[in-house]
Design an enzyme around this catalytic site. Sequence first.
Site, PDB file in Angstrom:
ATOM      1  N   LYS A 203       0.843  -1.205   0.000  1.00 48.14           N
ATOM      2  CA  LYS A 203       0.000   0.000   0.000  1.00 48.14           C
ATOM      3  C   LYS A 203       0.876   1.251   0.000  1.00 48.14           C
ATOM      4  O   LYS A 203       0.671   2.162  -0.777  1.00 48.14           O
ATOM      5  CB  LYS A 203      -0.925  -0.011   1.216  1.00 48.14           C
ATOM      6  CG  LYS A 203      -1.797   1.200   1.306  1.00 48.14           C
ATOM      7  CD  LYS A 203      -2.751   1.137   2.465  1.00 48.14           C
ATOM      8  CE  LYS A 203      -3.386   2.514   2.652  1.00 48.14           C
ATOM      9  NZ  LYS A 203      -4.278   2.574   3.802  1.00 48.14           N
ATOM     10  N   GLU A 209      10.815  -4.493   4.293  1.00 46.92           N
ATOM     11  CA  GLU A 209      10.936  -5.899   3.874  1.00 46.92           C
ATOM     12  C   GLU A 209      10.562  -6.060   2.405  1.00 46.92           C
ATOM     13  O   GLU A 209      11.257  -6.716   1.621  1.00 46.92           O
ATOM     14  CB  GLU A 209      10.031  -6.795   4.728  1.00 46.92           C
ATOM     15  CG  GLU A 209      10.380  -6.839   6.204  1.00 46.92           C
ATOM     16  CD  GLU A 209       9.615  -5.804   7.022  1.00 46.92           C
ATOM     17  OE1 GLU A 209       9.395  -4.683   6.521  1.00 46.92           O
ATOM     18  OE2 GLU A 209       9.252  -6.121   8.170  1.00 46.92           O
ATOM     19  N   GLY A 263      -4.467  -1.948   4.874  1.00 49.86           N
ATOM     20  CA  GLY A 263      -3.682  -3.105   4.436  1.00 49.86           C
ATOM     21  C   GLY A 263      -4.365  -4.425   4.743  1.00 49.86           C
ATOM     22  O   GLY A 263      -4.482  -5.297   3.884  1.00 49.86           O
ATOM     23  N   ARG A 264      -4.859  -4.578   5.981  1.00 53.06           N
ATOM     24  CA  ARG A 264      -5.464  -5.869   6.364  1.00 53.06           C
ATOM     25  C   ARG A 264      -6.875  -6.035   5.802  1.00 53.06           C
ATOM     26  O   ARG A 264      -7.514  -7.046   6.022  1.00 53.06           O
ATOM     27  CB  ARG A 264      -5.452  -6.011   7.883  1.00 53.06           C
ATOM     28  CG  ARG A 264      -6.073  -4.857   8.631  1.00 53.06           C
ATOM     29  CD  ARG A 264      -5.761  -4.928  10.120  1.00 53.06           C
ATOM     30  NE  ARG A 264      -6.171  -3.726  10.837  1.00 53.06           N
ATOM     31  CZ  ARG A 264      -5.455  -2.613  10.940  1.00 53.06           C
ATOM     32  NH1 ARG A 264      -4.276  -2.526  10.344  1.00 53.06           N
ATOM     33  NH2 ARG A 264      -5.900  -1.571  11.617  1.00 53.06           N
ATOM     34  N   GLU A 349      -4.358  -6.499  14.837  1.00 56.30           N
ATOM     35  CA  GLU A 349      -3.836  -5.211  14.385  1.00 56.30           C
ATOM     36  C   GLU A 349      -4.947  -4.156  14.408  1.00 56.30           C
ATOM     37  O   GLU A 349      -4.694  -2.966  14.588  1.00 56.30           O
ATOM     38  CB  GLU A 349      -3.206  -5.325  12.980  1.00 56.30           C
ATOM     39  CG  GLU A 349      -2.231  -4.196  12.696  1.00 56.30           C
ATOM     40  CD  GLU A 349      -1.491  -4.332  11.373  1.00 56.30           C
ATOM     41  OE1 GLU A 349      -2.168  -4.448  10.328  1.00 56.30           O
ATOM     42  OE2 GLU A 349      -0.253  -4.325  11.363  1.00 56.30           O
ATOM     43  N   HIS A 380      -3.926 -33.036  18.322  1.00 58.38           N
ATOM     44  CA  HIS A 380      -2.783 -33.842  18.753  1.00 58.38           C
ATOM     45  C   HIS A 380      -1.643 -32.945  19.220  1.00 58.38           C
ATOM     46  O   HIS A 380      -0.494 -33.378  19.275  1.00 58.38           O
ATOM     47  CB  HIS A 380      -2.339 -34.752  17.601  1.00 58.38           C
ATOM     48  CG  HIS A 380      -3.444 -35.657  17.161  1.00 58.38           C
ATOM     49  ND1 HIS A 380      -3.651 -36.902  17.713  1.00 58.38           N
ATOM     50  CD2 HIS A 380      -4.451 -35.465  16.269  1.00 58.38           C
ATOM     51  CE1 HIS A 380      -4.730 -37.451  17.158  1.00 58.38           C
ATOM     52  NE2 HIS A 380      -5.230 -36.595  16.282  1.00 58.38           N
ATOM     53  N   LYS A 489       9.831  -0.579  14.246  1.00 58.09           N
ATOM     54  CA  LYS A 489      10.435  -0.280  12.940  1.00 58.09           C
ATOM     55  C   LYS A 489      11.490   0.819  13.102  1.00 58.09           C
ATOM     56  O   LYS A 489      12.576   0.738  12.527  1.00 58.09           O
ATOM     57  CB  LYS A 489       9.366   0.233  11.956  1.00 58.09           C
ATOM     58  CG  LYS A 489       8.359  -0.788  11.491  1.00 58.09           C
ATOM     59  CD  LYS A 489       7.461  -0.159  10.420  1.00 58.09           C
ATOM     60  CE  LYS A 489       6.211  -0.960  10.181  1.00 58.09           C
ATOM     61  NZ  LYS A 489       5.245  -0.307   9.291  1.00 58.09           N
TER      62      LYS A 489
END
Length: 524
Positions: A203, A209, A263-264, A349, A380, A489
Amino acid sequence: MATFTSSPAWQALLTHRDALAGKRLAQLWRDDPARGAALTFDCAGIAVDFSKQRITAETIGLLVALARSRGVPAAIEKLFTGAIVNTAENRPALHPALRGDEQVVVDGEDIRPSIRRNRERMRSFSDAVRDGLWKGATGERFTHVLAIGIGGSSLGPRLAIEALRADADGPEVRFVANIDAAEFDDAITGLDPRRTLVIIASKTFTTQETMVNALAAREWLIAALGEEAIAKHVIAATANVEASTNWGLPECNVFDFAEGVGGRYSVWSAVGLPTAIAIGMNRFEQLMSGAHAADLEFRSDPLDHNAAVLLGLIGVWNRNALGIATHAMLPYASRLERLVSYLQQLEMESNGKRVAADGTALDFSTEPVIWGGVGTPGQHAFHQWLHQGTDAASCDFIVVAQPMGATKVHHEILISHACAQSEALMTGVASGSAHKDCPGDRVTTTLVLPRLDAYHLGALLAIYEHKVYVEATVWGINAFDQFGVELGKNIANQVLPAVRGAGVELHPATRHLLDVIRKQREAV
Ligand code: F6P
């Protein structure tokens, strides 16, 4: 705005909670054997069964009164009409507009034409890639897509492609999110640059990254095909067109979306391009249709029959009245494994906040920890904790009614386990042996999709988006910002020169940790 905990509606809920306190869930079932039908609601074809929650019809009435006192109906209208709901950043939340066709006006402009244009561009481009009309620099058709992005610019498309794997008849999509060279190397292993399309989803087009991985992809392409290949092989999905063209992309390679799409919440935007290429734009439109159907019901269903609203209100009830601090997402479908991390970002978030939208400190708890894993493997592993741990979690089971593979026996057993787990969590067992006793009385919701297809996946994701919004509205927080992620950050930017050997000032704890890491590196 006063907090919800001081409202008469909440006080009435606490009184009601105390009245229910002596009753186990199993007793609620004995008292009212019809509670299954009465507490199961439909949204866009998804059945949402709340009958194993610590609620009765009276609880729903009281929760709806709370929702009204907190302005949930007006907040829902705001979401669908382009009003400013992200007050910290002075933005609307436009994800519903991306999949709808109702008028939404932002800054005096009807945004539908630009949304339609963007969707049409996505269609023609994804068709062209799938049909081999948009080719690589050497004239080869694309067999692979390398999708670079992180957080909301990765989790949604990744979930959709994995969930709809049965329909993924386009080029194979590989994802790179982490700033870990091994992830990048693994993703390109076996890929032929001549037949690989790179999609950079960001965005902001500034995320460290993503930009470092994008650069690595660019160098990988240039080394094989030369600089001119970039225009054929690299595409961006972003709200920052200028940054992407400055990066070297022709404008026609950039698929944009509005700043108001978080973004999400961006799987419905150009960020969904890898999905459209993998499953085809028609199925991508189905994803949108399912979400839109859930939107319409969220907007118009009466609150006491509104599955998404109730999911949010019961979330508040569990967190604030029952004090449950952790919530497990348990999809009983291997292809929905990624749903856990998708919902973790969506919920944590959005609502992992400690101040109200107006900045005042909150005196109650908000978002629980969201975690989980796919069933039955989780049975399990961590389900032991669910059944006998000292803390209680609430759980959402996500079940698919139609078999997802060829052999019937697998699905029958899968369904039997999904049903058994929520029953066991509810009833528990008194075996006479302390080690074997399970306390039970653990609250769960089960969402049942008729089948795992694009339509119902879209509906499922929209239901959870709306759950988050309802909770945020009751809590009085802004679900659409995420300032908490900035501090780390910024510190990383200060630490990086020291990692590279520069003598910069660091916190002694970080200096110490870097020394430990250096010694460990030199030890082998
Ligand atoms: O670090 C948080 C975050 O901003 C998320 O909200 C977002 O989904 C992710 O980073 C990626 O951001 P972008 O799409 O701008 O690269």
